[in-house]
Design a protein around this motif. Structure first.
Motif, PDB file in Angstrom:
ATOM      1  N   GLU A 248       0.827  -1.209   0.000  1.00 52.34           N
ATOM      2  CA  GLU A 248       0.000   0.000   0.000  1.00 52.34           C
ATOM      3  C   GLU A 248       0.863   1.262   0.000  1.00 52.34           C
ATOM      4  OE1 GLU A 248      -4.074   1.255   2.239  1.00 52.34           O
ATOM      5  OE2 GLU A 248      -2.362   0.801   3.525  1.00 52.34           O
ATOM      6  N   SER A 249       1.967   1.237   0.761  1.00 51.68           N
ATOM      7  CA  SER A 249       2.858   2.395   0.796  1.00 51.68           C
ATOM      8  C   SER A 249       3.525   2.651  -0.551  1.00 51.68           C
ATOM      9  CB  SER A 249       3.930   2.202   1.871  1.00 51.68           C
ATOM     10  OG  SER A 249       4.852   1.185   1.505  1.00 51.68           O
ATOM     11  N   LEU A 250       3.595   1.614  -1.387  1.00 55.35           N
ATOM     12  CA  LEU A 250       4.169   1.751  -2.726  1.00 55.35           C
ATOM     13  C   LEU A 250       3.105   2.042  -3.778  1.00 55.35           C
ATOM     14  CD1 LEU A 250       6.757  -1.194  -2.637  1.00 55.35           C
ATOM     15  CD2 LEU A 250       7.213   1.248  -2.364  1.00 55.35           C
ATOM     16  N   GLY A 251       1.864   2.240  -3.333  1.00 53.02           N
ATOM     17  CA  GLY A 251       0.793   2.629  -4.245  1.00 53.02           C
ATOM     18  C   GLY A 251      -0.048   1.498  -4.781  1.00 53.02           C
ATOM     19  N   ALA A 252       0.032   0.312  -4.193  1.00 49.02           N
ATOM     20  CA  ALA A 252      -0.740  -0.827  -4.695  1.00 49.02           C
ATOM     21  C   ALA A 252      -2.216  -0.675  -4.343  1.00 49.02           C
ATOM     22  CB  ALA A 252      -0.196  -2.128  -4.107  1.00 49.02           C
ATOM     23  N   SER A 253      -3.083  -1.121  -5.243  1.00 51.01           N
ATOM     24  CA  SER A 253      -4.516  -1.136  -4.983  1.00 51.01           C
ATOM     25  C   SER A 253      -4.893  -2.414  -4.247  1.00 51.01           C
ATOM     26  CB  SER A 253      -5.288  -1.055  -6.304  1.00 51.01           C
ATOM     27  OG  SER A 253      -5.058  -2.229  -7.074  1.00 51.01           O
ATOM     28  N   GLU A 254      -6.167  -2.496  -3.819  1.00 46.70           N
ATOM     29  CA  GLU A 254      -6.627  -3.702  -3.128  1.00 46.70           C
ATOM     30  C   GLU A 254      -6.526  -4.928  -4.032  1.00 46.70           C
ATOM     31  OE1 GLU A 254      -8.125  -0.846  -3.102  1.00 46.70           O
ATOM     32  OE2 GLU A 254      -8.567  -0.281  -1.034  1.00 46.70           O
ATOM     33  N   ILE A 255      -6.834  -4.737  -5.329  1.00 42.03           N
ATOM     34  CA  ILE A 255      -6.754  -5.867  -6.266  1.00 42.03           C
ATOM     35  C   ILE A 255      -5.306  -6.331  -6.415  1.00 42.03           C
ATOM     36  CG2 ILE A 255      -7.066  -6.549  -8.674  1.00 42.03           C
ATOM     37  CD1 ILE A 255      -9.478  -4.696  -8.794  1.00 42.03           C
ATOM     38  N   GLU A 256      -4.376  -5.376  -6.500  1.00 45.67           N
ATOM     39  CA  GLU A 256      -2.967  -5.734  -6.641  1.00 45.67           C
ATOM     40  C   GLU A 256      -2.455  -6.447  -5.400  1.00 45.67           C
ATOM     41  OE1 GLU A 256      -1.250  -2.292  -9.635  1.00 45.67           O
ATOM     42  OE2 GLU A 256      -1.714  -1.762  -7.554  1.00 45.67           O
ATOM     43  N   ILE A 257      -2.905  -6.008  -4.225  1.00 42.09           N
ATOM     44  CA  ILE A 257      -2.511  -6.682  -2.985  1.00 42.09           C
ATOM     45  C   ILE A 257      -3.072  -8.101  -2.964  1.00 42.09           C
ATOM     46  CG2 ILE A 257      -2.776  -6.690  -0.472  1.00 42.09           C
ATOM     47  CD1 ILE A 257      -2.773  -3.626  -0.590  1.00 42.09           C
ATOM     48  N   GLY A 258      -4.319  -8.270  -3.430  1.00 44.17           N
ATOM     49  CA  GLY A 258      -4.906  -9.605  -3.492  1.00 44.17           C
ATOM     50  C   GLY A 258      -4.142 -10.528  -4.417  1.00 44.17           C
ATOM     51  N   ILE A 305      12.950  -3.111  -0.911  1.00 43.35           N
ATOM     52  CA  ILE A 305      12.124  -3.085  -2.124  1.00 43.35           C
ATOM     53  C   ILE A 305      11.461  -1.717  -2.278  1.00 43.35           C
ATOM     54  CG2 ILE A 305       9.984  -3.995  -3.114  1.00 43.35           C
ATOM     55  CD1 ILE A 305      10.846  -6.753  -2.142  1.00 43.35           C
ATOM     56  N   ASP A 306      11.547  -1.148  -3.493  1.00 42.40           N
ATOM     57  CA  ASP A 306      10.942   0.154  -3.750  1.00 42.40           C
ATOM     58  C   ASP A 306      10.045   0.145  -4.983  1.00 42.40           C
ATOM     59  OD1 ASP A 306      12.827  -0.161  -5.685  1.00 42.40           O
ATOM     60  OD2 ASP A 306      13.971   1.646  -5.230  1.00 42.40           O
ATOM     61  N   ARG A 307       9.682  -1.041  -5.485  1.00 41.06           N
ATOM     62  CA  ARG A 307       8.760  -1.181  -6.605  1.00 41.06           C
ATOM     63  C   ARG A 307       7.717  -2.235  -6.235  1.00 41.06           C
ATOM     64  NH1 ARG A 307      11.586   2.443  -7.812  1.00 41.06           N
ATOM     65  NH2 ARG A 307      12.570   2.958  -9.824  1.00 41.06           N
ATOM     66  N   ILE A 308       6.466  -1.986  -6.653  1.00 40.51           N
ATOM     67  CA  ILE A 308       5.397  -2.924  -6.304  1.00 40.51           C
ATOM     68  C   ILE A 308       5.683  -4.310  -6.855  1.00 40.51           C
ATOM     69  CG2 ILE A 308       2.958  -3.468  -6.621  1.00 40.51           C
ATOM     70  CD1 ILE A 308       2.411  -0.470  -6.733  1.00 40.51           C
ATOM     71  N   TRP A 309       6.098  -4.387  -8.114  1.00 43.19           N
ATOM     72  CA  TRP A 309       6.282  -5.692  -8.738  1.00 43.19           C
ATOM     73  C   TRP A 309       7.364  -6.510  -8.041  1.00 43.19           C
ATOM     74  CZ3 TRP A 309      10.966  -7.179 -10.659  1.00 43.19           C
ATOM     75  CH2 TRP A 309      11.903  -6.173 -10.927  1.00 43.19           C
ATOM     76  N   MET A 310       8.325  -5.808  -7.395  1.00 45.51           N
ATOM     77  CA  MET A 310       9.407  -6.523  -6.724  1.00 45.51           C
ATOM     78  C   MET A 310       8.919  -7.266  -5.477  1.00 45.51           C
ATOM     79  SD  MET A 310      12.578  -3.834  -7.084  1.00 45.51           S
ATOM     80  CE  MET A 310      13.741  -4.990  -6.324  1.00 45.51           C
ATOM     81  N   LEU A 311       7.740  -6.895  -4.980  1.00 46.00           N
ATOM     82  CA  LEU A 311       7.190  -7.601  -3.819  1.00 46.00           C
ATOM     83  C   LEU A 311       6.799  -9.037  -4.162  1.00 46.00           C
ATOM     84  CD1 LEU A 311       5.013  -4.849  -2.099  1.00 46.00           C
ATOM     85  CD2 LEU A 311       7.107  -5.885  -1.214  1.00 46.00           C
TER      86      LEU A 311
END
Length: 399
Positions: A248-258, A305-311
């Motif tokens: 969330e801190s990296l800007g992910a939406s609820e769908i992306e977190i799911g 990690i500083d990019r969503i995809w890297m998570l």
């Protein structure tokens, strides 16, 4: 055809084609269905009955409490009266009470039916593990535990989609899914073939409970339980609780977190499904060491990690590690369980899982308050390394 199976007559076909295994896995998946398919419908329930966020949690609590209380009791009954007489009525109660939730006129009635559904689910976790111990030994047992864990991992990704899809047409529709348990109950009653077990007419509860306590007090059992608690502390204390916050801190939406969390479940399922192959190449102790090394790597890389995809990197690593260590420890515990009280033994040792699930977020919260979110992952890394160092003392090498 007799429903009793002589262990010596087992087929040599691949284990995933064994009807007994498929039945046991289906029973396991029913207990998970009771929570994972219902989570997406909670907002709809809250809107219809005008509930607060604090109140809606009771839908889950009412289901889980009887499982925690009834699990050990169902284990005792399964050892006393055999597996089928406990599992079949439990599956039908789970189905009937679950479907009845769809017709609840108010929140109080819904909670009553959810509680009764939880009573039905109380035997659907530990007894299937005991059944795997009844049916398989050695590497076959580890492979069976791996297949079971793989199915669990897939269900963690699929059930929310099923529940959410049905709930899109009204939250009550999601409560049609527990009806599947009735068909599983019929399948189990007609087709499950078990090894012959000695029956004791002079069953003494006090002697039985003393025997279970004596079995659990053994050094290897306690050490394995420590590992189970540690791995669920890592999973719930670092990954499941704080990875969504990082995303969330990296800007992910609820769908992306799911999707991120689903990727962990998918790799957990895939790795567990390969456990039979892995155990032919490596010992159980080596596999557990590898798993905790992977946990350590995942926790090291996450804070940077500083990019969503890297998570997806720690998500995949956690899925692989959990897919190795969870079924491996369950198989080792099943092998250590005595034949005459295996269900009770597995029901008691299963308490290690919710213990780790409860302790993990608390320890994670303490680490967060002291060192912020980076501290959570570094504290988890310290636990993983400490467990890794202690592994040579925790599990003696298996001959």
């Amino acid at each position: 055809m007799s429903n009793e199976l002589n262990p010596a007559s087992r087929s040599t076909k691949p284990i995933y084609q064994d009807a007994n295994l498929l039945i046991v896995v289906s029973v396991t998946l029913m207990e998970i269905l009771g929570t994972m398919s219902i989570n997406p419908v909670l907002p709809g329930i809250a809107r219809e009955f005008e509930l607060s966020l604090q109140q809606i949690g009771w839908v889950t609590t009412a289901f889980v409490v009887p499982i925690a209380i009834g699990g050990p009791i169902s284990g005792v009954l399964a050892d006393r009266f055999s597996r089928k007489p406990i599992l079949v009525p439990s599956l039908f109660l789970f189905a009937i009470a679950g479907v009845a939730c769809a017709f609840a006129p108010n929140f109080q009635t819904l909670l009553v039916w959810r509680f009764l559904q939880g009573v039905g689910a109380a035997s659907l976790e530990a007894i299937p593990l005991a059944l795997l111990g009844d049916l398989y030994t050695g590497k076959q047992l580890t492979a069976a535990m791996g297949f079971n864990a793989s199915a669990i991992g897939l269900s963690l990704a699929v059930y929310p989609l099923l529940g959410g899809g049905l709930a899109s047409m009204g939250w009550r529709n999601a409560f049609a899914l527990p009806l599947i348990a009735a068909f599983v109950g019929i399948w189990l009653l007609r087709s499950l073939r078990l090894p012959q077990q000695q029956r004791h007419a002079d069953f003494n509860l006090q002697v039985y409970l003393r025997s279970i306590w004596s079995s659990i007090r053994r050094g290897r059992v306690i050490k394995l339980l420590f590992i189970v608690v540690a791995l669920f502390i890592l999973l719930f204390g670092a990954y499941l609780t704080y990875i969504p916050s990082v995303a969330e801190s990296l800007g992910a939406s609820e769908i992306e977190i799911g999707i991120l969390l689903a990727s962990m479940a998918v790799f957990f399922a895939f790795t567990s499904s390969q456990l039979g192959l892995l155990t032919r190449l490596l010992s159980e102790l080596t596999l557990i060491k590898i798993a905790f090394s992977i946990y350590t790597l995942a926790l090291i890389v996450t804070p940077s990690i500083d990019r969503i995809w890297m998570l997806f990197i720690p998500s995949v690593l956690f899925g692989v590690a959990h897919g190795i260590v969870y079924p491996t420890t369950q198989a080792l515990l099943a092998e250590l369980s005595p034949n005459h009280n295996r269900a009770g033994f597995m029901a008691v040792v299963a308490i290690a899982i919710p213990l780790g699930q409860a302790i993990g977020p608390v320890l994670g919260g303490l680490a967060f308050s002291a060192w912020e979110i980076r501290g959570v992952f570094y504290a988890g890394m310290s636990l993983a390394i400490a467990t890794l160092v202690l592994l040579n003392y925790l599990i003696p090498r298996k001959s």
